[in-house]
Design an enzyme around this catalytic site. Structure first.
Site, PDB file in Angstrom:
ATOM      1  N   TYR A   1       0.838  -1.206   0.000  1.00 42.67           N
ATOM      2  CA  TYR A   1       0.000   0.000   0.000  1.00 42.67           C
ATOM      3  C   TYR A   1       0.873   1.256   0.000  1.00 42.67           C
ATOM      4  CZ  TYR A   1      -2.927   3.804   1.581  1.00 42.67           C
ATOM      5  OH  TYR A   1      -3.551   5.030   1.675  1.00 42.67           O
TER       6      TYR A   1
ATOM      7  N   ARG B   1       1.925   8.399  12.914  1.00 39.11           N
ATOM      8  CA  ARG B   1       1.589   9.633  13.637  1.00 39.11           C
ATOM      9  C   ARG B   1       0.101   9.930  13.615  1.00 39.11           C
ATOM     10  NH1 ARG B   1       3.156  14.386  10.177  1.00 39.11           N
ATOM     11  NH2 ARG B   1       1.226  13.656   9.230  1.00 39.11           N
TER      12      ARG B   1
ATOM     13  N   ARG C   1     -10.750   5.916   8.816  1.00 39.74           N
ATOM     14  CA  ARG C   1      -9.727   5.289   7.971  1.00 39.74           C
ATOM     15  C   ARG C   1      -8.825   4.410   8.829  1.00 39.74           C
ATOM     16  NH1 ARG C   1      -9.027  10.935   5.888  1.00 39.74           N
ATOM     17  NH2 ARG C   1      -7.283  11.040   7.338  1.00 39.74           N
TER      18      ARG C   1
ATOM     19  N   PHE D   1      15.585  19.090  -1.298  1.00 44.15           N
ATOM     20  CA  PHE D   1      14.233  18.612  -1.572  1.00 44.15           C
ATOM     21  C   PHE D   1      14.008  17.232  -0.952  1.00 44.15           C
ATOM     22  CE2 PHE D   1      11.328  16.129  -4.205  1.00 44.15           C
ATOM     23  CZ  PHE D   1      10.230  16.963  -4.342  1.00 44.15           C
TER      24      PHE D   1
END
Length: 417
Positions: free
Chosen positions: A172, A219, A229, A289
């Site tokens: 997932y 978290r 969910r 980044f």
């Protein structure tokens, strides 16, 4: 005054907040000139800023044409994600829509105007996004279309399927985040700002995404529960409770924390791959980044480890701490030192009675072997007493002002889910 007391306990945070607000943030996030852009690209960057609090600034700090490619990549995936999140779309419509979404990139007039989601503008004005996609070099188009296709198929697979095994958890997370890491890595290499190996080594790129996604899932336990969910793998939580929601009950707090610690231990296994990946990067804007979200993630896991608050509210790292990480994570040695610091923090909190304690110690030992800094740990936070004294004085005089300004860094504390 509570904020002031917290800052006085972390003088390096004060110093870096001051550095950040006095222009230091431009070193990691230089301002982008949008005046020279065409109308379509300006619109895309406006959508980027509206839909991504987490990544807008660092995307716009990327060098050259890579910046536009990553901006469009983000918006395409945001549109796809908006379809997945929209509960008003019937499954018999949504499944093929996700699977075929990549084909709309080459259909100039395609748009979707029936979404009820907050980011629906990226679907309603998809023609602008797809037009700018088609304006990209073919090498970028091929990457974005391929990842969009694979992600859409993966999202469709998990629409009616819950995450059961740890293997499925990895699968997932691969679909929703690992593929993003792989796509970005291929874009980095396609831009020639990075070597071809960065885009070719999909295992490392996948780990970059999995580490971030697992951190978010860990978290956000309570937030996800409140919104109906479930992303924690049943194989793990079923050893501690009959239902995942039971972990939030006060009488189950001890086993809930043990479950939390096991999942954090699982996530820590990705750090060696993260360090290897970052060590290959050559371009500074690409390094910033990639590195900033990773150091935010390890700091978040350290804050969550063995912490009952995960099941009672929101666990965040301090804003000053976030700024310190942003300012420091500009080279591989600094990132290794940051990783070392936070895994040591976790190590010190391992309960001797925790069922995962041995596994946690083992994975931390492997991270230590890779991240032992070449210079003393103190060097990353070494500021002269006079600087710290001045910073503390300024903070005492203007703490309320800094409190307002520091909201600009909030997006780096809570990454996009």
């Amino acid at each position: 005054m509570e904020l002031l007391r917290k800052w006085l306990g972390h003088p390096e945070d004060i110093y870096n907040l001051l550095r950040f607000k006095m222009g230091g943030y431009r070193a990691v996030m230089p301002r982008m000139d949008t005046d020279s852009l065409g109308c379509g690209l300006r619109t895309c960057y406006r959508y980027l800023n509206q839909t991504s609090r987490s990544f807008a600034a660092v995307i716009q700090a990327l060098d050259g044409e890579l910046r536009h490619a990553v901006c469009i990549f983000y918006l395409v995936l945001r549109a796809l994600d908006t379809v997945e999140d929209d509960m008003s779309i019937p499954l018999d419509v949504k499944v093929p829509m996700l699977q075929e979404f990549h084909s709309h990139l080459y259909q100039p007039d395609w748009k979707y105007t029936e979404s009820k989601e907050k980011d629906r503008q990226v679907l309603e004005d998809f023609p602008t996004i797809s037009m700018e996609f088609r304006n990209l070099s073919k090498v970028y188009q091929d990457v974005i279309s391929d990842i969009c296709h694979k992600m859409g198929v993966g999202m469709a697979e998990f629409l009616e399927k819950k995450v059961d095994s740890q293997r499925e958890w990895d699968k997932y997370c691969h679909y929703v985040a690992g593929l993003v890491g792989i796509g970005l890595s291929r874009l980095f290499s396609a831009s020639e700002l990075e070597d071809s190996i960065v885009g070719q080594d999909t295992d490392l790129a996948n780990s970059m995404g999995l580490f971030l996604q697992k951190t978010n899932i860990i978290r956000d336990y309570l937030e996800d529960q409140l919104e109906g969910r479930e992303f924690w793998p049943r194989e793990v939580w079923s050893r501690y409770a009959k239902k995942l929601s039971d972990l939030a009950k006060p009488e189950n707090i001890d086993v809930a924390v043990q479950c939390l610690n096991e999942l954090i231990t699982n996530a820590l296994h990705h750090i060696p791959d993260v360090l290897t990946y970052l060590s290959r990067l050559k371009n500074q804007s690409v390094f910033n980044f990639c590195a900033i979200p990773q150091v935010m993630a390890i700091a978040t896991l350290a804050a969550c480890y063995n912490n009952q608050q995960v099941f009672r509210g929101v666990v965040k790292i301090r804003k000053g701490q976030a700024v310190t990480l942003m300012m420091d994570a500009t080279n591989i040695q600094a990132v290794k030192a940051i990783m070392y610091q936070y895994v040591e923090e976790i190590y010190q909190k391992i309960p001797s009675t925790d069922p995962s304690s041995n596994k946690t110690q083992q994975v931390i030992a492997s991270i230590r072997a890779m991240s032992l800094p070449g210079s003393p740990m103190a060097s990353r936070h070494h500021y002269s007493p006079i600087y710290l004294s001045c910073a503390m004085l300024l903070a005492a005089l203007s703490w309320q002002y800094l409190s307002t300004l520091s909201k600009a860094t909030e997006e780096y504390v809570q990454a996009d889910h």
